[in-house]
Design an enzyme around this catalytic site. Sequence first.
Site, mmCIF file in Angstrom:
data_model
loop_
_atom_site.group_PDB
_atom_site.id
_atom_site.type_symbol
_atom_site.label_atom_id
_atom_site.label_comp_id
_atom_site.label_asym_id
_atom_site.label_seq_id
_atom_site.Cartn_x
_atom_site.Cartn_y
_atom_site.Cartn_z
ATOM 1 N N SER A 46 0.867 -1.164 0.000
ATOM 2 C CA SER A 46 0.000 0.000 0.000
ATOM 3 C C SER A 46 0.906 1.217 0.000
ATOM 4 C CB SER A 46 -0.923 -0.012 1.221
ATOM 5 O OG SER A 46 -1.979 0.890 1.004
ATOM 6 N N GLU A 47 0.654 2.152 -0.917
ATOM 7 C CA GLU A 47 1.652 3.202 -1.176
ATOM 8 C C GLU A 47 1.831 4.177 -0.018
ATOM 9 O OE1 GLU A 47 -1.044 2.635 -3.029
ATOM 10 O OE2 GLU A 47 -2.066 4.496 -3.597
ATOM 11 N N ASN A 48 0.963 4.107 0.991
ATOM 12 C CA ASN A 48 1.195 4.966 2.149
ATOM 13 C C ASN A 48 2.279 4.404 3.072
ATOM 14 O OD1 ASN A 48 -0.830 2.958 2.664
ATOM 15 N ND2 ASN A 48 -1.171 3.913 4.634
ATOM 16 N N GLY A 49 2.807 3.218 2.733
ATOM 17 C CA GLY A 49 4.003 2.791 3.454
ATOM 18 C C GLY A 49 3.993 1.445 4.125
ATOM 19 N N SER A 88 8.414 4.227 -0.578
ATOM 20 C CA SER A 88 7.280 3.539 -1.190
ATOM 21 C C SER A 88 7.247 3.763 -2.702
ATOM 22 C CB SER A 88 5.978 4.046 -0.552
ATOM 23 O OG SER A 88 4.879 3.393 -1.116
#
Lengths: 218, 232
Positions: A46-49, A88
């Site tokens: 998930s690109e938020n980390g 990320s």
Amino acid sequence: MALSKEQIAQRIAQEVKNGYYVNLGIGIPTLVANFVRNDIEVEFQSENGILGMGPFPFEGEEDPDLINAGKQTITALKGASLFDSATSFAMIRGQHVDLTILGAMEVSQNGDIANWKIPGKMVKGMGGAMDLVASAENIIVAMMHTNRAGESKLLKTCSLPLTGVNCVKKIVSNLAVIEVIGGKFKLIERAPGVSVSEIEAATEGDLIIEGKIPEMKF
Amino acid sequence: MIDKTVANVTEACKGVSDGMTFMLGGFGLCGIPENAIAQLVKLNVKNVTCIANNAGVDDFGLGLLLQKHQIKKMISSYVGENAEFERQMLSGELEVDLIPQGTLAQRCQSAKAGIPAFYTPAGYGTEVGEGKESREFNGKMHLLEHAFKADFAFVKAWKGDTAGNLIFKGTARNFNPNMAGAAKITVAEVEELVPAGTLDPNDIHVPGIFVQRIFQGEVYEKRIEQLTVRKK
């Protein structure tokens, strides 16, 4: 019968291979995680980390410091890792993520995608979608074949502001599996009970139909 | 060790003024500098530019500054959860620069690292690329993007020490480490502030050199934006 959103996700899950790192967009793509076979190992990014994102937490165990890119509370699987946003997107831009699955409002036959803005109406932003589509080698789009008015969303040219150009390789819609090849759509599979002529009628862009088109298998 | 502590949020926000550019960490409402935002509302600074991935919700996060019309311009990647934001943007009261999320992160990281500009493929061929210099590398087109310039970066960490070293928890890390050190002054607020030497140096996510002021926030609401759970 046209597929439900769950069935679209179920069909896309068949494209997820052992050893893949996968980024799932918001909406139908999020559902794909529910249908990935248990006997293969994949990690969801998930690109938020987070890499190694798990299912939603049990009631009462939610942590405000652990969310996905849709801002939903999630869990971290054993072996998960956490990182900052620049790291990320290094994973994404650097093509370390094997498969990107995202939704679309429109896709054109040369692989352009529009999914972030309807001028004057919906202006929410692109989030990570532009970075994802610009860099990913393997992009699958999950979408409805037509809009509520029955108009095709698989077009010769996108009418909405673009998210990326020449990037979509495969589409799984409620009617069909389609590949984007040589500037045209190519029909690969039909939803069970949906005819080739129904798909043709729902596709504004050029559609290549070669031989007998099999039904999707679940 | 060099002591970066300030007594409270009032001291931490000294020097902020109208027309400045702020970076604010957080993704959605996760990992946002709640105490600094409350202080900016209290100080009523106007015409500010905010660089933040999102704009909060109507009554929390940066939504609080929007309500009071303190923000002149937002630079974000996604602003979907804020009706007041959408209203101000569509009516033209608020200037908005929507940019790809990875580009946002890298423009912070580059500012922090002294890299004035970089090339990225994100946004090429879209309206994001309009008016920007583009160049081909390895057969693919890229856009030239510039490092941000900001007056203050407000970041939030889980733990910190008096030397300004920071440790984050969960996905509350997000943009915070990329913004720490990316502005003239970085203000870090933490849930728990401990004396230098207490934290294991192996565990530090952001070295104190990137932080000018650190304080322990009084309270953290840590609001959940989308509560999603499974039944036991």
